[in-house]
Design an enzyme around this catalytic site. Structure first.
Site, mmCIF file in Angstrom:
data_model
loop_
_atom_site.group_PDB
_atom_site.id
_atom_site.type_symbol
_atom_site.label_atom_id
_atom_site.label_comp_id
_atom_site.label_asym_id
_atom_site.label_seq_id
_atom_site.Cartn_x
_atom_site.Cartn_y
_atom_site.Cartn_z
ATOM 1 N N ASP A 4 1.545 7.480 -3.779
ATOM 2 C CA ASP A 4 0.452 8.378 -4.346
ATOM 3 C C ASP A 4 -0.950 8.643 -3.953
ATOM 4 O OD1 ASP A 4 -0.023 6.084 -4.987
ATOM 5 O OD2 ASP A 4 0.046 6.180 -7.423
ATOM 6 N N HIS A 32 0.612 -3.311 -11.501
ATOM 7 C CA HIS A 32 -0.754 -3.289 -12.496
ATOM 8 C C HIS A 32 -0.334 -4.378 -13.767
ATOM 9 C CE1 HIS A 32 -2.860 0.125 -10.787
ATOM 10 N NE2 HIS A 32 -1.689 0.892 -11.171
ATOM 11 N N HIS A 67 -3.845 3.269 -6.327
ATOM 12 C CA HIS A 67 -4.482 2.444 -7.310
ATOM 13 C C HIS A 67 -4.537 1.065 -7.025
ATOM 14 C CE1 HIS A 67 -2.581 5.875 -9.568
ATOM 15 N NE2 HIS A 67 -3.973 5.889 -10.315
ATOM 16 N N ASP A 70 -0.849 1.345 -2.538
ATOM 17 C CA ASP A 70 -0.860 2.395 -3.592
ATOM 18 C C ASP A 70 -2.281 3.176 -3.700
ATOM 19 O OD1 ASP A 70 1.067 3.137 -6.198
ATOM 20 O OD2 ASP A 70 -1.094 3.091 -6.552
#
Length: 317
Positions: free
Chosen positions: A244, A126, A165, A163
């Site tokens: 995740d 990120h 995200h 991931d």
């Protein structure tokens, strides 16, 4: 297959408070599971070295790096955003996390290992060129990609991010870069709420609805990623490995199983074998349910080591 396993004790020193899901317990859970299974002992273990300012500055402007340095507290915790906090050791941990990917790139280009897993934190995908966010300070996988270009003249680097995200930071750094292909699967609509549309030829976005299961995930990856990867023919494959999206992880709402992480790792290895002389480096991103995180990384390591996936218990004597 020789699989490198790179980590560093300083990765345990960064913490963002007792209730924060991105905690040192994540690495403890991984090491415990891999040790118990015997997989850790089958890897070539080594320690990361801190990334230098010069290495970090290939993807983050110096003024941003120095602004981050000025945020380091002498004690306690300071808040950078609602998700991202810093203690006195946070940037030391972040530098060895980025440095682990650099060392992994060195190992695969020097033929010391076929592939590498970097068990590090804080995560990195990120972190944008000038913005630390989403638990991330430096973009670890981007630093590794930039090192491969600067040190080994690597062209056509594929970054595969599974991931839950989307890797907004990696996209921010490499968007419109024809020598880097970014493939990213993620729950949609969901955090980070930016870069979620495919506006760049070198970015393959694979948005997944909440509740997406194994079969739908695999179809989407095969439809979106494989044609792009075969056209691109990467000389190096880098994985941003977030776990995740597992069904037990309450960070989001995808429903993947351990075997899905084995499957996508095996797929990435096949691409690396076809085009990149097996060169593949994986770096830990997300995964916050400690038990499932350990199992998912075990599946990931089995694939990297060239072992079959099996979740069956060992037969009793």
């Amino acid at each position: 297959m020789i699989t490198g396993y790179i980590t560093h004790p300083h990765c345990m020193l960064h913490h963002m408070g007792p209730e924060h899901p991105e905690s040192p317990l994540r690495l403890e859970a991984i090491r415990a599971r891999l040790s118990l299974s015997g997989l850790l002992q089958q890897t070539m273990q080594s320690e990361a070295r801190e990334a230098t300012e010069e290495q970090l500055a290939r993807v983050h402007p110096l003024r941003h790096l120095r602004a981050l340095d000025k945020c380091i507290p002498s004690e306690g915790i300071v808040t950078l955003d609602s998700d991202t906090m810093m203690n006195p050791d946070s940037l030391s941990a972040a530098r060895v996390a980025a440095g682990a990917v650099i060392r992994g790139v060195d190992q695969v280009f020097r033929h010391q290992a076929d592939n590498v897993f970097c068990a590090v934190r804080p995560p990195g995908h990120h972190a944008e060129a000038t913005d630390a966010m989403g638990f991330c300070f430096y973009n670890n996988v981007a630093v590794g990609a930039a090192h491969a270009r600067a040190k080994y003249g690597a062209r056509r680097i594929a970054i595969l991010d599974f991931d839950v995200h989307q890797c907004n930071g990696t996209i921010d750094i490499f968007k419109d870069d024809p020598d880097v292909l970014v493939c990213t699967s993620f729950q949609y609509p969901f955090y980070p709420w930016r870069y979620l549309r495919s506006e760049w030829q070198n970015v393959v976005n694979t948005p997944l609805e909440a509740g997406t299961d194994s079969a739908a995930f695999r179809r989407a990856i095969e439809d979106d990623w494989l044609p792009a990867l075969h056209r691109f023919k990467p000389e190096l494959v880098l994985l941003s490995s977030g776990f995740d999206a597992h069904r037990e992880d309450d960070m989001a709402e995808l429903s993947l199983e351990e075997e899905d992480f084995y499957w996508i790792t095996h797929m990435a290895l096949e691409i690396a074998a076809l085009y990149a002389d097996n060169r593949l480096v994986s770096v830990l991103e997300g995964g916050y349910h400690l038990e499932s995180l350990g199992r998912c990384v075990e599946a990931h390591l089995k694939a990297l080591l060239g072992q079959p996936f099996s979740d069956a218990p060992a037969p009793s004597a």
